[in-house]
Scaffold this motif. Sequence first.
Motif, PDB file in Angstrom:
ATOM      1  N   UNK A 187      25.085  68.480  -1.635  1.00  0.00           N
ATOM      2  CA  UNK A 187      24.802  68.390  -3.073  1.00  0.00           C
ATOM      3  C   UNK A 187      23.360  68.763  -3.406  1.00  0.00           C
ATOM      4  N   UNK A 188      22.482  68.680  -2.424  1.00  0.00           N
ATOM      5  CA  UNK A 188      21.080  68.973  -2.687  1.00  0.00           C
ATOM      6  C   UNK A 188      20.882  70.425  -3.106  1.00  0.00           C
ATOM      7  N   UNK A 189      19.876  70.641  -3.955  1.00  0.00           N
ATOM      8  CA  UNK A 189      19.512  72.000  -4.361  1.00  0.00           C
ATOM      9  C   UNK A 189      18.264  72.495  -3.634  1.00  0.00           C
ATOM     10  N   UNK A 190      17.743  71.655  -2.747  1.00  0.00           N
ATOM     11  CA  UNK A 190      16.571  72.036  -1.958  1.00  0.00           C
ATOM     12  C   UNK A 190      17.011  73.068  -0.910  1.00  0.00           C
ATOM     13  N   UNK A 191      16.509  74.300  -0.981  1.00  0.00           N
ATOM     14  CA  UNK A 191      16.990  75.336  -0.058  1.00  0.00           C
ATOM     15  C   UNK A 191      16.698  75.026   1.405  1.00  0.00           C
ATOM     16  N   UNK A 192      15.552  74.411   1.694  1.00  0.00           N
ATOM     17  CA  UNK A 192      15.227  74.070   3.073  1.00  0.00           C
ATOM     18  C   UNK A 192      16.190  73.018   3.612  1.00  0.00           C
ATOM     19  N   UNK A 193      16.474  72.013   2.795  1.00  0.00           N
ATOM     20  CA  UNK A 193      17.376  70.953   3.235  1.00  0.00           C
ATOM     21  C   UNK A 193      18.797  71.486   3.384  1.00  0.00           C
ATOM     22  N   UNK A 194      19.230  72.341   2.471  1.00  0.00           N
ATOM     23  CA  UNK A 194      20.568  72.930   2.594  1.00  0.00           C
ATOM     24  C   UNK A 194      20.670  73.768   3.880  1.00  0.00           C
ATOM     25  N   UNK A 195      19.628  74.522   4.177  1.00  0.00           N
ATOM     26  CA  UNK A 195      19.636  75.332   5.403  1.00  0.00           C
ATOM     27  C   UNK A 195      19.733  74.438   6.631  1.00  0.00           C
ATOM     28  N   UNK A 196      19.015  73.319   6.602  1.00  0.00           N
ATOM     29  CA  UNK A 196      19.065  72.378   7.718  1.00  0.00           C
ATOM     30  C   UNK A 196      20.470  71.793   7.877  1.00  0.00           C
ATOM     31  N   UNK A 197      21.091  71.398   6.775  1.00  0.00           N
ATOM     32  CA  UNK A 197      22.433  70.829   6.823  1.00  0.00           C
ATOM     33  C   UNK A 197      23.424  71.836   7.393  1.00  0.00           C
ATOM     34  N   UNK A 198      23.361  73.066   6.904  1.00  0.00           N
ATOM     35  CA  UNK A 198      24.286  74.092   7.407  1.00  0.00           C
ATOM     36  C   UNK A 198      24.056  74.351   8.899  1.00  0.00           C
ATOM     37  N   UNK A 199      22.803  74.363   9.310  1.00  0.00           N
ATOM     38  CA  UNK A 199      22.487  74.581  10.722  1.00  0.00           C
ATOM     39  C   UNK A 199      23.015  73.441  11.583  1.00  0.00           C
ATOM     40  N   UNK A 200      22.897  72.213  11.094  1.00  0.00           N
ATOM     41  CA  UNK A 200      23.420  71.070  11.844  1.00  0.00           C
ATOM     42  C   UNK A 200      24.928  71.180  12.041  1.00  0.00           C
ATOM     43  N   UNK A 201      25.626  71.555  10.976  1.00  0.00           N
ATOM     44  CA  UNK A 201      27.070  71.714  11.093  1.00  0.00           C
ATOM     45  C   UNK A 201      27.419  72.889  12.008  1.00  0.00           C
ATOM     46  N   UNK A 202      26.668  73.971  11.912  1.00  0.00           N
ATOM     47  CA  UNK A 202      26.916  75.112  12.799  1.00  0.00           C
ATOM     48  C   UNK A 202      26.754  74.721  14.263  1.00  0.00           C
ATOM     49  N   UNK A 203      25.756  73.904  14.546  1.00  0.00           N
ATOM     50  CA  UNK A 203      25.429  73.569  15.931  1.00  0.00           C
ATOM     51  C   UNK A 203      26.328  72.486  16.526  1.00  0.00           C
ATOM     52  N   UNK A 204      26.753  71.528  15.709  1.00  0.00           N
ATOM     53  CA  UNK A 204      27.402  70.356  16.271  1.00  0.00           C
ATOM     54  C   UNK A 204      28.836  70.110  15.804  1.00  0.00           C
ATOM     55  N   UNK A 205      29.287  70.794  14.766  1.00  0.00           N
ATOM     56  CA  UNK A 205      30.581  70.458  14.181  1.00  0.00           C
ATOM     57  C   UNK A 205      31.760  70.956  15.006  1.00  0.00           C
ATOM     58  N   UNK A 206      31.501  71.808  15.970  1.00  0.00           N
ATOM     59  CA  UNK A 206      32.589  72.312  16.805  1.00  0.00           C
ATOM     60  C   UNK A 206      32.474  71.841  18.250  1.00  0.00           C
ATOM     61  N   UNK A 207      31.704  70.790  18.476  1.00  0.00           N
ATOM     62  CA  UNK A 207      31.541  70.251  19.826  1.00  0.00           C
ATOM     63  C   UNK A 207      32.616  69.213  20.128  1.00  0.00           C
ATOM     64  N   UNK A 208      33.875  69.619  19.958  1.00  0.00           N
ATOM     65  CA  UNK A 208      34.983  68.738  20.311  1.00  0.00           C
ATOM     66  C   UNK A 208      35.597  69.222  21.616  1.00  0.00           C
ATOM     67  N   UNK A 209      36.227  68.309  22.347  1.00  0.00           N
ATOM     68  CA  UNK A 209      36.713  68.630  23.691  1.00  0.00           C
ATOM     69  C   UNK A 209      37.850  69.634  23.665  1.00  0.00           C
ATOM     70  N   UNK A 210      38.830  69.409  22.797  1.00  0.00           N
ATOM     71  CA  UNK A 210      39.963  70.323  22.694  1.00  0.00           C
ATOM     72  C   UNK A 210      40.677  70.072  21.376  1.00  0.00           C
ATOM     73  N   UNK A 211      41.606  70.932  21.051  1.00  0.00           N
ATOM     74  CA  UNK A 211      42.248  70.848  19.738  1.00  0.00           C
ATOM     75  C   UNK A 211      43.154  69.632  19.615  1.00  0.00           C
ATOM     76  N   UNK A 212      43.693  69.125  20.724  1.00  0.00           N
ATOM     77  CA  UNK A 212      44.571  67.964  20.656  1.00  0.00           C
ATOM     78  C   UNK A 212      43.795  66.710  20.228  1.00  0.00           C
ATOM     79  N   UNK A 213      42.625  66.517  20.830  1.00  0.00           N
ATOM     80  CA  UNK A 213      41.778  65.392  20.440  1.00  0.00           C
ATOM     81  C   UNK A 213      41.368  65.527  18.976  1.00  0.00           C
ATOM     82  N   UNK A 214      40.984  66.729  18.576  1.00  0.00           N
ATOM     83  CA  UNK A 214      40.550  66.949  17.203  1.00  0.00           C
ATOM     84  C   UNK A 214      41.677  66.649  16.222  1.00  0.00           C
ATOM     85  N   UNK A 215      42.878  67.096  16.532  1.00  0.00           N
ATOM     86  CA  UNK A 215      44.016  66.840  15.647  1.00  0.00           C
ATOM     87  C   UNK A 215      44.309  65.352  15.562  1.00  0.00           C
TER      88      UNK A 215
END
Length: 292
Positions: A187-215
């Motif tokens: 929700x923030x409009x701060x471009x630096x903070x938005x970039x940080x949030x997107x980078x965090x999701x890019x780096x860590x949001x797909x660190x799941x073991x496998x699709x069965x656990x994720x589901x």
Amino acid sequence: MPVASPYAAQLAEIPVARHEVDVLGGRTAYWTYGPDDAAITVLAVHGFRGEHHGLEPVVAFLPEVRLIMPDLPGFGETAPLPGRRHDIEAYADWLDAFHAAVAPESIILGHSFGSIVSAAAVARGLRTPRLVLVNPIGAPALEGPRGILTRLAIFYYWAGARLPRAIGTWLLRSKLIVRVMSIAMAKTRDPQLRAFIHDQHDRYFSNFADRDVLHDAFVTSVSHDVSQYAERIAAPTLLIAADRDDITPIEAERVLATRFADARLVEIADVGHLIHYEKPAEAAAAIRSFLA
């Protein structure tokens, strides 16, 4: 190239150490932040698809507190629980066992999906002097202000689990879909903070073991909510809610607060489901006040 954290300076002053412990037949990776002799210890449970890094901005504003932050089974550096379906019973069993093994006197904190896991474990008997829930899932996800998007997410995770494994896993780790999700939640409009949030999701949001656990974890996240457990929780509870949360509207959080035996609700303005990234100082101040 990683985006610099707006909270890096504060976090750099806090000691951190990585550990592992055997829990329910598997190895749980966890990190400790803050002084070993702190008067208060908090065990923090992260949200769906995340890992312990996500709560570090809140840690940055609680230097006097000892925080223990594990990666949930099947996410980050913690392997899935052997021989278990990753449903709410498995996660609650895991939290109960981890709490007993590592910090049996600690306060429990749960964010988002972690709020469900924490509430379920405490309602079943995990003893904690206090409970803190940040962005709690306070009502069924399909009833939230973006119920249609939740239904699309259900189809997305269903497809990821049913397609041929390589294609399904690629879909679930799609950088495009992760970015769309990140844009929708920030929700923030701060471009630096938005970039940080997107980078965090890019780096860590797909660190799941496998699709069965994720589901399994996704089905658990949309099949349960904190309101199912609130009336069985006696510990004093702090709810830190956002007035623009797309998953649980603030009106539902106000109703949720009345269902606990002893609860305090702190509402944070101009933020959605990412309090831990966008308003960590405000969250930390509410936690500090509650624990005092």
